[in-house]
Write an enzyme that holds these catalytic residues in place. Sequence first.
Site, PDB file in Angstrom:
ATOM      1  N   CYS A  91      28.388  18.437 -10.357  1.00  8.85           N
ATOM      2  CA  CYS A  91      27.787  18.244  -9.041  1.00  8.85           C
ATOM      3  C   CYS A  91      26.990  16.943  -8.998  1.00  8.85           C
ATOM      4  O   CYS A  91      27.049  16.197  -8.022  1.00  8.85           O
ATOM      5  CB  CYS A  91      26.880  19.424  -8.696  1.00  8.85           C
ATOM      6  SG  CYS A  91      26.245  19.402  -7.011  1.00  8.85           S
ATOM      7  N   CYS A 141      24.633  28.035  -7.430  1.00  6.82           N
ATOM      8  CA  CYS A 141      24.529  28.180  -5.972  1.00  6.82           C
ATOM      9  C   CYS A 141      25.682  28.946  -5.364  1.00  6.82           C
ATOM     10  O   CYS A 141      25.499  29.724  -4.427  1.00  6.82           O
ATOM     11  CB  CYS A 141      24.384  26.811  -5.319  1.00  6.82           C
ATOM     12  SG  CYS A 141      25.814  25.714  -5.511  1.00  6.82           S
TER      13      CYS A 141
END
Length: 353
Positions: free
Chosen positions: A100, A197
């Site tokens: 990410c 997440c």
Amino acid sequence: MRIVAAMSGGVDSSVAAAILEEQGHEVIGLSMQLYDQQGGESSFGSCCSLDDLHDARRVASVLGIPHYIINFERQFDAHVISSFVRDYAAARTPIPCVHCNGDLKFTNLLERARGLDADTVATGHYARITLDPDGRYTLRRGLDRDKDQSYFLFTLTQAQLSCACFPLGELRKPEVRAYAAARRLPVANKPDSHEICFVPDGDYASFVERRTPETLHPGPITDTAGRVLGQHGGVHRFTVGQRKGLGLSTSVPLYVVAMDATTRTVTVGPRTAVERTTLAAASVNWIAGTPPPDRTRITAQIRHRHSDAPATLSVEGPTVARLEFDAPQPAISPGQAVVFYDDDAVVGGGWIE
């Protein structure tokens, strides 16, 4: 200076943006929408949920800075989620936060920043960047060792480091929260997020099964001598060093020693069987752009919460390295990152084979 602040809706990224605004920079807040939330999934404290995006907008309003939400669902799925699923299905233990950072925040987000005439992306990472006399950038640990996040940033290149900004690098967490309270930021007391997440309930196995049911199959659990002790529901349910959830009744504690996606075998053994003194790393990124001399002494961190350990670094190719630890290390897991340090400076890092 015009700076894009990556705002996740948490206290760290909010304070990073606030510090830059207070310093007189022209700050533009950008938040990344990373996954489809039309089904109503919203776990409080989970990075980049709908609530978090709302919090980021509230903070931007308090600071008086513009704020935009960028849809990165396609990129996030391609670079982060798909890699996560492939690794688990291949009996590896992934670490999606690294992808990410390298593939989204300092690649795609930087491209968007340049479209706004900003050449710098700031994040709330606890890490530091210094410029050496020879013009090279060095990535360093954050001053707060308990919160240090340099481990997740080892893939950054010299070009990316030249465009990165970490305003929290010299701060400790209590100072960050105190600053947020003093600036009356609405997220000053918001809890930190610790889960992945896109798997807010922490059930990684079910998530992988929903994404690739055709590739997941049961298989045998064997001891290190090859004796079958039981059956399992899929190699994606295990990681090296795991003790709980084996479904075995034995007189001594057993730990996962290895998984083989081809034979669908999970091998277990005593704790000593998961200790190793060597590892191989692939896709190694050298922060300086070139590898250090062969047989360099460093410390290495094999997991985010694992203490770095003394080792000798052997360079076996431009992106391949081998480590020899001074003492055995527990649960060296394929798919995890190993990061090399020289004191507080990141030498480089790669993926454990």
